[in-house]
Design a protein around this motif. Structure first.
Motif, PDB file in Angstrom:
ATOM      1  N   VAL A   5      49.310  -8.773  -5.527  1.00 16.44           N
ATOM      2  CA  VAL A   5      49.717  -9.623  -4.038  1.00 16.44           C
ATOM      3  C   VAL A   5      49.261  -8.785  -2.803  1.00 16.44           C
ATOM      4  O   VAL A   5      49.907  -7.709  -2.693  1.00 16.44           O
ATOM      5  CB  VAL A   5      51.100  -9.988  -4.249  1.00 16.44           C
ATOM      6  CG1 VAL A   5      51.515 -10.680  -2.891  1.00 16.44           C
ATOM      7  CG2 VAL A   5      51.711 -10.667  -5.457  1.00 16.44           C
ATOM      8  N   GLU A   6      48.219  -9.296  -2.138  1.00 16.54           N
ATOM      9  CA  GLU A   6      48.282  -8.715  -0.867  1.00 16.54           C
ATOM     10  C   GLU A   6      48.913  -9.476   0.347  1.00 16.54           C
ATOM     11  O   GLU A   6      49.375 -10.522   0.288  1.00 16.54           O
ATOM     12  CB  GLU A   6      46.701  -9.371  -0.475  1.00 16.54           C
ATOM     13  CG  GLU A   6      45.472  -8.981  -1.517  1.00 16.54           C
ATOM     14  CD  GLU A   6      45.150 -10.006  -2.486  1.00 16.54           C
ATOM     15  OE1 GLU A   6      43.979 -10.067  -3.025  1.00 16.54           O
ATOM     16  OE2 GLU A   6      46.123 -10.870  -2.626  1.00 16.54           O
ATOM     17  N   SER A   7      49.146  -8.528   1.212  1.00 19.71           N
ATOM     18  CA  SER A   7      49.568  -9.064   2.575  1.00 19.71           C
ATOM     19  C   SER A   7      49.181  -8.159   3.830  1.00 19.71           C
ATOM     20  O   SER A   7      48.181  -7.360   3.630  1.00 19.71           O
ATOM     21  CB  SER A   7      51.097  -8.675   2.521  1.00 19.71           C
ATOM     22  OG  SER A   7      51.177  -7.299   2.179  1.00 19.71           O
ATOM     23  N   GLY A   8      49.406  -8.637   5.059  1.00 17.49           N
ATOM     24  CA  GLY A   8      48.745  -7.808   6.176  1.00 17.49           C
ATOM     25  C   GLY A   8      47.819  -8.511   7.027  1.00 17.49           C
ATOM     26  O   GLY A   8      47.213  -7.928   8.114  1.00 17.49           O
ATOM     27  N   GLY A   9      47.215  -9.673   6.583  1.00 15.23           N
ATOM     28  CA  GLY A   9      46.176 -10.195   7.068  1.00 15.23           C
ATOM     29  C   GLY A   9      46.784 -11.011   8.430  1.00 15.23           C
ATOM     30  O   GLY A   9      47.989 -10.951   8.605  1.00 15.23           O
ATOM     31  N   GLY A  10      45.819 -11.371   9.204  1.00 18.74           N
ATOM     32  CA  GLY A  10      46.137 -12.153  10.379  1.00 18.74           C
ATOM     33  C   GLY A  10      45.056 -12.231  11.439  1.00 18.74           C
ATOM     34  O   GLY A  10      43.939 -11.849  11.044  1.00 18.74           O
ATOM     35  N   LEU A  11      45.499 -12.546  12.608  1.00 21.55           N
ATOM     36  CA  LEU A  11      44.458 -12.635  13.738  1.00 21.55           C
ATOM     37  C   LEU A  11      44.806 -11.406  14.406  1.00 21.55           C
ATOM     38  O   LEU A  11      45.715 -11.112  15.170  1.00 21.55           O
ATOM     39  CB  LEU A  11      44.658 -13.642  14.352  1.00 21.55           C
ATOM     40  CG  LEU A  11      43.912 -14.136  15.713  1.00 21.55           C
ATOM     41  CD1 LEU A  11      42.400 -14.481  15.348  1.00 21.55           C
ATOM     42  CD2 LEU A  11      44.532 -15.583  16.477  1.00 21.55           C
ATOM     43  N   VAL A  12      43.363 -10.807  15.052  1.00 19.91           N
ATOM     44  CA  VAL A  12      43.400  -9.679  15.889  1.00 19.91           C
ATOM     45  C   VAL A  12      42.304  -9.920  16.603  1.00 19.91           C
ATOM     46  O   VAL A  12      41.260 -10.504  16.386  1.00 19.91           O
ATOM     47  CB  VAL A  12      43.332  -8.532  15.017  1.00 19.91           C
ATOM     48  CG1 VAL A  12      42.005  -8.130  14.130  1.00 19.91           C
ATOM     49  CG2 VAL A  12      43.695  -7.136  15.688  1.00 19.91           C
ATOM     50  N   GLN A  13      42.235  -9.331  17.939  1.00 20.41           N
ATOM     51  CA  GLN A  13      41.208  -9.101  18.868  1.00 20.41           C
ATOM     52  C   GLN A  13      39.953  -8.005  18.080  1.00 20.41           C
ATOM     53  O   GLN A  13      40.484  -7.234  17.760  1.00 20.41           O
ATOM     54  CB  GLN A  13      41.646  -8.999  20.090  1.00 20.41           C
ATOM     55  CG  GLN A  13      42.471 -10.036  20.939  1.00 20.41           C
ATOM     56  CD  GLN A  13      42.664  -9.892  22.305  1.00 20.41           C
ATOM     57  OE1 GLN A  13      42.621  -8.720  22.657  1.00 20.41           O
ATOM     58  NE2 GLN A  13      42.548 -11.172  23.212  1.00 20.41           N
ATOM     59  N   ALA A  14      38.843  -8.322  18.807  1.00 20.05           N
ATOM     60  CA  ALA A  14      37.898  -7.306  18.451  1.00 20.05           C
ATOM     61  C   ALA A  14      38.269  -6.103  18.988  1.00 20.05           C
ATOM     62  O   ALA A  14      38.893  -5.893  20.105  1.00 20.05           O
ATOM     63  CB  ALA A  14      36.516  -7.888  18.978  1.00 20.05           C
ATOM     64  N   GLY A  15      38.052  -4.908  18.016  1.00 21.08           N
ATOM     65  CA  GLY A  15      38.527  -3.726  18.628  1.00 21.08           C
ATOM     66  C   GLY A  15      39.900  -3.195  18.188  1.00 21.08           C
ATOM     67  O   GLY A  15      40.396  -2.080  18.200  1.00 21.08           O
ATOM     68  N   GLY A  16      40.608  -4.304  17.701  1.00 16.91           N
ATOM     69  CA  GLY A  16      41.999  -3.976  17.075  1.00 16.91           C
ATOM     70  C   GLY A  16      41.951  -3.710  15.634  1.00 16.91           C
ATOM     71  O   GLY A  16      40.977  -3.350  14.988  1.00 16.91           O
ATOM     72  N   SER A  17      43.192  -3.454  15.165  1.00 13.64           N
ATOM     73  CA  SER A  17      43.354  -2.916  13.988  1.00 13.64           C
ATOM     74  C   SER A  17      44.256  -3.631  12.682  1.00 13.64           C
ATOM     75  O   SER A  17      45.189  -4.348  13.564  1.00 13.64           O
ATOM     76  CB  SER A  17      44.013  -1.322  13.930  1.00 13.64           C
ATOM     77  OG  SER A  17      43.300  -0.386  14.447  1.00 13.64           O
ATOM     78  N   LEU A  18      44.213  -3.523  11.583  1.00  8.70           N
ATOM     79  CA  LEU A  18      45.075  -4.198  10.701  1.00  8.70           C
ATOM     80  C   LEU A  18      45.148  -3.291   9.432  1.00  8.70           C
ATOM     81  O   LEU A  18      44.341  -2.463   9.185  1.00  8.70           O
ATOM     82  CB  LEU A  18      44.395  -5.585  10.204  1.00  8.70           C
ATOM     83  CG  LEU A  18      44.706  -6.832  11.159  1.00  8.70           C
ATOM     84  CD1 LEU A  18      44.057  -8.026  10.598  1.00  8.70           C
ATOM     85  CD2 LEU A  18      46.329  -7.107  11.382  1.00  8.70           C
ATOM     86  N   ARG A  19      46.385  -3.427   9.073  1.00  9.50           N
ATOM     87  CA  ARG A  19      46.574  -2.744   7.523  1.00  9.50           C
ATOM     88  C   ARG A  19      46.937  -3.660   6.556  1.00  9.50           C
ATOM     89  O   ARG A  19      47.981  -4.362   6.590  1.00  9.50           O
ATOM     90  CB  ARG A  19      47.549  -1.716   7.638  1.00  9.50           C
ATOM     91  CG  ARG A  19      47.679  -0.595   6.457  1.00  9.50           C
ATOM     92  CD  ARG A  19      48.604   0.327   6.786  1.00  9.50           C
ATOM     93  NE  ARG A  19      50.003  -0.102   6.367  1.00  9.50           N
ATOM     94  CZ  ARG A  19      51.012   0.566   6.451  1.00  9.50           C
ATOM     95  NH1 ARG A  19      50.834   1.809   6.395  1.00  9.50           N
ATOM     96  NH2 ARG A  19      52.264   0.187   6.252  1.00  9.50           N
ATOM     97  N   LEU A  20      45.996  -3.633   5.469  1.00 10.88           N
ATOM     98  CA  LEU A  20      46.302  -4.735   4.451  1.00 10.88           C
ATOM     99  C   LEU A  20      46.812  -3.771   3.307  1.00 10.88           C
ATOM    100  O   LEU A  20      46.548  -2.529   3.220  1.00 10.88           O
ATOM    101  CB  LEU A  20      44.894  -5.113   3.912  1.00 10.88           C
ATOM    102  CG  LEU A  20      44.057  -5.981   4.822  1.00 10.88           C
ATOM    103  CD1 LEU A  20      42.733  -6.542   4.132  1.00 10.88           C
ATOM    104  CD2 LEU A  20      44.775  -7.019   5.721  1.00 10.88           C
ATOM    105  N   SER A  21      48.087  -4.550   2.618  1.00 13.98           N
ATOM    106  CA  SER A  21      48.625  -3.905   1.551  1.00 13.98           C
ATOM    107  C   SER A  21      48.363  -4.653   0.278  1.00 13.98           C
ATOM    108  O   SER A  21      48.424  -5.840   0.352  1.00 13.98           O
ATOM    109  CB  SER A  21      49.883  -3.868   1.745  1.00 13.98           C
ATOM    110  OG  SER A  21      50.841  -3.170   0.893  1.00 13.98           O
TER     111      SER A  21
END
Length: 125
Positions: A5-21
């Protein structure tokens, strides 16, 4: 049977960060090679990153080297994908996958026998 089960996606601006789990079921998580793949609209499913059973070996596709980091916590049955310096080209559905045979052929999709449903990552310009 292994559930991912994945989580952590979303909308972010260019140059930003996300962490998927990616949370995995099962008592033998530490024996799995784990990978992340992605698929953008109109494009083929592609390898992103993989990590070996103990976490010693990691492998990345060229386009994410230096920006993405894969890690795992075998005590929590979790694999993470830290994504920095995101660009619109990173927009895709990201899926984690498990190779329960524990082989180290990280880019070969056929090696992975269990897949998660995926989480959407959208990077705006």
């Amino acid at each position: 049977q292994v559930q991912l089960v994945e989580s952590g996606g979303g909308l972010v601006q260019a140059g930003g960060s996300l962490r998927l789990s990616c949370a995995a079921s099962g008592r033998t998580f530490s024996t799995y090679t784990m990978g992340w793949f992605r698929q953008a609209p109109g494009k083929e499913h592609e390898f992103v990153a993989a990590i070996s059973r103990s976490g010693t070996n990691k492998y990345y596709t060229d386009s994410v080297k230096g920006r993405f980091t894969i890690s795992r916590d075998n005590t929590k049955n979790t694999v993470l994908l830290q994504m920095n310096s995101l660009t619109p080209d990173d927009t895709a559905v990201y899926s984690c996958a498990a190779d329960t045979g524990g082989t180290w052929r990280p880019t070969r999709q056929v090696q992975y026998d269990y897949w998660g449903q995926g989480t959407q990552v959208t990077v705006s310009s």
